[in-house]
Design a protein around this motif. Sequence first.
Motif, PDB file in Angstrom:
ATOM      1  N   ASN A   1      -6.700   9.351  -1.893  1.00 37.27           N
ATOM      2  CA  ASN A   1      -7.249  10.285  -2.654  1.00 37.27           C
ATOM      3  C   ASN A   1      -5.829  11.186  -3.294  1.00 37.27           C
ATOM      4  O   ASN A   1      -5.940  11.716  -4.263  1.00 37.27           O
TER       5      ASN A   1
ATOM      6  N   LYS B   1      -4.299  11.490  -6.974  1.00 33.90           N
ATOM      7  CA  LYS B   1      -4.199  12.755  -7.824  1.00 33.90           C
ATOM      8  C   LYS B   1      -2.851  13.180  -8.257  1.00 33.90           C
ATOM      9  O   LYS B   1      -2.532  13.653  -9.362  1.00 33.90           O
TER      10      LYS B   1
ATOM     11  N   LYS C   1      -8.338   1.409 -16.041  1.00 32.69           N
ATOM     12  CA  LYS C   1      -9.184   2.553 -15.516  1.00 32.69           C
ATOM     13  C   LYS C   1     -10.497   2.446 -16.436  1.00 32.69           C
ATOM     14  O   LYS C   1     -11.357   3.297 -15.766  1.00 32.69           O
TER      15      LYS C   1
ATOM     16  N   ARG D   1     -11.620   1.868 -11.940  1.00 29.53           N
ATOM     17  CA  ARG D   1     -12.027   2.907 -12.727  1.00 29.53           C
ATOM     18  C   ARG D   1     -11.651   4.195 -11.880  1.00 29.53           C
ATOM     19  O   ARG D   1     -11.434   5.235 -12.627  1.00 29.53           O
ATOM     20  N   LYS D   2     -11.581   4.373 -10.682  1.00 32.15           N
ATOM     21  CA  LYS D   2     -11.291   5.354  -9.731  1.00 32.15           C
ATOM     22  C   LYS D   2      -9.694   5.288  -9.063  1.00 32.15           C
ATOM     23  O   LYS D   2      -9.406   5.956  -7.926  1.00 32.15           O
ATOM     24  N   GLN D   3      -9.160   4.388  -9.530  1.00 28.33           N
ATOM     25  CA  GLN D   3      -7.976   3.836  -8.833  1.00 28.33           C
ATOM     26  C   GLN D   3      -7.905   3.241  -7.479  1.00 28.33           C
ATOM     27  O   GLN D   3      -6.863   3.190  -6.957  1.00 28.33           O
ATOM     28  N   ASN D   4      -9.031   2.880  -7.099  1.00 26.81           N
ATOM     29  CA  ASN D   4      -9.090   2.302  -5.631  1.00 26.81           C
ATOM     30  C   ASN D   4     -10.256   1.464  -5.519  1.00 26.81           C
ATOM     31  O   ASN D   4     -11.539   1.940  -5.645  1.00 26.81           O
TER      32      ASN D   4
END
Length: 398
Positions: free
Chosen positions: A141, A145, A346, A360-363
Amino acid sequence: MQKRTFLQLATGTALALIVGFGPAEAAEEIKIGVVGPKTGPLAGGAAVTHFPNFKLWAHEVNARGGLNVKGKGKMKIKLIEYDDRTNPGETIKAVNRLATQDKADFIMAPYGTGFNLATAPIYAKYGYPQFAVAAVTDKINELIKRFPTIFFFIGDTTSYARSVAEVMDKLRKNGKINSRVSMVNVGDTFGIELANAARPVFKKFGFNIVYDKSYPLGTQDLAPVIKAAKAAKPDSFVAWSYPPDSFGLAKQAKIEGLNVKVYYSAVATAFPAFGKVYGKSAENILGAGGVLNTPAVKKYMKAHKQVTGVDADFWGSPVYYAVTQLLSESIEAVGLDRRAVTKYIKSRTFDTIIGKVDLRKQNHPVFWTVGQWQNGVFEGVKGVGTTGEKSVKLKTGW
């Protein structure tokens, strides 16, 4: 190397970079940079999971005439490979060279957690999507960011530690094991972070870590580690290990007669070579990863062997290939502009050999955490968001 050193290297690199976003230069070929260890302690793992998938990708794409790149037509793939010698400083230099001198259109992420952390600033500053398939960290996380172009696929360290604890807890509740655990870890970012995550998780589940030892990356003689682990009289043995030590620990465990009921080692336990080397002795050994052996995965593994001469593993290999699938789709949809490709990735999900991949949330939220050798196949027995898990079996000797 300690995580702090990797982050210091990464921060130092970031200060020296020149921003260079935007589309790559026009070319007849799509230049794909690949960095990883061809020498050093992690070379054996990269030779199975990392390099072959890009070779397979280039072979398949070029055999059909190339990718149909938006605005350019058919373009074949050219791989530009560098050996980082299992040295983060070399990884940084190689990625930087690919970006500034080779002018690679895309650069595949390096092999290993710490190596991905060390190079993340370069990928972000030059606008390269970083597909960190070979990275497991609890800093996901925070990193997402900080670096808008990084993508994670195989989860966080705490999920792996918790999954191992849940597997052992279920066996204990069924009266099959006690609470005594011997735990060891390789002394680099990956192993240290996993051991640090495991200690409180195991304690929460009521397990007693009766032996807790870290050993340097590249350690050749693991006999003292296994002897001490055995002397602690555990029912379970857990190793947060990298490929060479996963093999080495199993060899010594067999020699020393470490007859635990739960035996777990991390990276490379899912390698077909592990099953071949240890044969019947590998039966019921647990390890990091796993896979649902669908027809699509089986077809991929057959092609992997035919084209590269290497057996794909039962964990990272299919995920690596899924990355090449989603990148191919993205390039054909929006072209070679890295910003556009990142935005496209994404914005949607992708159909791949491992199912739908959602970045879409990079994970990606679905990943295997624990597999087990059962009847000569490394089966997925525990995961996050996974389906089709097999039941866990006890280790019954070597």
